[in-house]
Design an enzyme around this catalytic site. Structure first.
Site, PDB file in Angstrom:
ATOM      1  N   ASN A  77       8.550  -5.591  -1.080  1.00 33.28           N
ATOM      2  CA  ASN A  77       7.960  -4.023  -0.142  1.00 33.28           C
ATOM      3  C   ASN A  77       6.915  -4.058   0.177  1.00 33.28           C
ATOM      4  O   ASN A  77       6.096  -3.757  -0.793  1.00 33.28           O
ATOM      5  CB  ASN A  77       8.910  -3.051  -0.611  1.00 33.28           C
ATOM      6  CG  ASN A  77       8.857  -2.167   0.098  1.00 33.28           C
ATOM      7  OD1 ASN A  77       7.933  -1.874   0.978  1.00 33.28           O
ATOM      8  ND2 ASN A  77       9.474  -1.114  -0.442  1.00 33.28           N
TER       9      ASN A  77
ATOM     10  N   HIS B  66      12.826  -2.270   1.647  1.00 29.71           N
ATOM     11  CA  HIS B  66      12.649  -0.870   2.151  1.00 29.71           C
ATOM     12  C   HIS B  66      13.014   0.283   1.618  1.00 29.71           C
ATOM     13  O   HIS B  66      14.213  -0.337   1.665  1.00 29.71           O
ATOM     14  CB  HIS B  66      12.626  -1.135   3.008  1.00 29.71           C
ATOM     15  CG  HIS B  66      10.921  -1.641   4.116  1.00 29.71           C
ATOM     16  ND1 HIS B  66      10.021  -1.969   3.686  1.00 29.71           N
ATOM     17  CD2 HIS B  66      11.847  -2.777   4.819  1.00 29.71           C
ATOM     18  CE1 HIS B  66       9.478  -3.269   4.293  1.00 29.71           C
ATOM     19  NE2 HIS B  66       9.971  -3.755   5.229  1.00 29.71           N
TER      20      HIS B  66
ATOM     21  N   PRO C 263       0.748  -1.243   0.269  1.00 34.34           N
ATOM     22  CA  PRO C 263       0.017   0.061  -0.162  1.00 34.34           C
ATOM     23  C   PRO C 263       0.821   1.203   0.505  1.00 34.34           C
ATOM     24  O   PRO C 263       1.497   1.139   0.893  1.00 34.34           O
ATOM     25  CB  PRO C 263      -0.572   0.128   1.312  1.00 34.34           C
ATOM     26  CG  PRO C 263       0.155  -0.815   2.120  1.00 34.34           C
ATOM     27  CD  PRO C 263       0.540  -1.863   1.076  1.00 34.34           C
ATOM     28  N   ASN C 264       0.500   2.028  -0.561  1.00 35.10           N
ATOM     29  CA  ASN C 264       0.741   3.308  -1.087  1.00 35.10           C
ATOM     30  C   ASN C 264       2.632   3.503  -1.987  1.00 35.10           C
ATOM     31  O   ASN C 264       2.680   5.000  -1.705  1.00 35.10           O
ATOM     32  CB  ASN C 264       0.762   4.326   0.874  1.00 35.10           C
ATOM     33  CG  ASN C 264      -0.392   4.748   1.381  1.00 35.10           C
ATOM     34  OD1 ASN C 264      -1.236   4.730   0.243  1.00 35.10           O
ATOM     35  ND2 ASN C 264      -1.014   4.116   2.753  1.00 35.10           N
TER      36      ASN C 264
ATOM     37  N   ARG D 250       4.623  11.044  -2.537  1.00 35.53           N
ATOM     38  CA  ARG D 250       4.463  11.321  -1.551  1.00 35.53           C
ATOM     39  C   ARG D 250       5.841  10.962   0.002  1.00 35.53           C
ATOM     40  O   ARG D 250       6.831  10.585  -0.695  1.00 35.53           O
ATOM     41  CB  ARG D 250       3.708   9.578  -0.804  1.00 35.53           C
ATOM     42  CG  ARG D 250       4.203   9.830   0.734  1.00 35.53           C
ATOM     43  CD  ARG D 250       3.168   8.709   1.111  1.00 35.53           C
ATOM     44  NE  ARG D 250       3.456   8.250   2.608  1.00 35.53           N
ATOM     45  CZ  ARG D 250       4.058   6.512   3.284  1.00 35.53           C
ATOM     46  NH1 ARG D 250       4.440   5.780   2.105  1.00 35.53           N
ATOM     47  NH2 ARG D 250       3.835   6.660   3.835  1.00 35.53           N
TER      48      ARG D 250
ATOM     49  N   ARG E 229      13.506   4.898  12.458  1.00 39.77           N
ATOM     50  CA  ARG E 229      11.968   5.920  12.183  1.00 39.77           C
ATOM     51  C   ARG E 229      10.923   5.293  13.283  1.00 39.77           C
ATOM     52  O   ARG E 229      12.002   5.310  14.156  1.00 39.77           O
ATOM     53  CB  ARG E 229      11.219   5.731  10.598  1.00 39.77           C
ATOM     54  CG  ARG E 229      12.426   5.729   9.458  1.00 39.77           C
ATOM     55  CD  ARG E 229      11.433   5.714   7.893  1.00 39.77           C
ATOM     56  NE  ARG E 229      10.633   6.397   8.038  1.00 39.77           N
ATOM     57  CZ  ARG E 229       9.219   6.156   6.577  1.00 39.77           C
ATOM     58  NH1 ARG E 229       9.331   5.246   6.533  1.00 39.77           N
ATOM     59  NH2 ARG E 229       8.566   7.362   6.866  1.00 39.77           N
TER      60      ARG E 229
END
Length: 167
Positions: free
Chosen positions: A96, A124, A32-33, A40, A131
């Site tokens: 990923n 990733h 997702p995304n 983004r 993070r």
């Protein structure tokens, strides 16, 4: 484009020509995304779109003897279906899983179900260990051959390299 290789072999008085596609088949599977890559958080994921990255990975894979395929979905069930199909379709998978990395036991279990047939490398673009706390956890690492993170799009290339070594 499929590359065919020809092998001429002699058995007794017979010459046999074997024709085949000997390139390894690798799937790059994005969660997702990741379709928003290039839009983004450019400071984290870079300015290239997922299509641009995939185009580069296609050329990279071909130069290293791999026929590359790509799949991205924002839907967990679709990703699980592709993971299940991978055991019959691909020699290896670079995954990923995006945010699903941190909590999808369903994706973890799907990888575990097929990992004896098809190896998975978790990648990733960002270093998830540097993070937010919730991103430091990966529920899929233990069912993947290795986790590679923090090298931008080169994380994918490193995943392809690793798969080409082991398949």
């Amino acid at each position: 484009m499929m590359l065919l290789y020809f092998l001429l072999t002699c058995i007794g008085n017979w010459f046999i020509i074997v024709v085949g596609d000997f390139m390894k088949k690798i799937l790059v599977l994005n969660g997702p995304n990741l379709n928003m890559t290039g839009i983004r958080k450019k400071n984290v994921y870079g300015g290239e779109t997922l299509k641009q990255i995939n185009d580069e990975l296609r050329l990279y894979g071909k130069a290293h003897g791999a026929r590359m395929s790509f799949f991205q979905s924002n839907h967990e069930g679709d990703i699980i279906d592709v993971i299940h199909e991978s055991k019959d379709e691909f020699d290896g998978v670079v995954i990923n899983a995006g945010a699903y990395t941190h909590y999808s036991y369903a994706i973890r279990d799907a990888i575990e179900a097929v990992k004896d047939y098809t190896p998975f490398v978790e990648v990733h673009m960002s270093d998830i260990h540097k993070r937010e706390d919730f991103r430091k956890i990966s529920v899929i690492t233990d069912v993947c051959v290795k986790q590679i993170c923090g090298y931008g799009k080169d994380s994918y290339k490193m995943g392809i390299d690793l798969l080409m070594e082991i398949i």
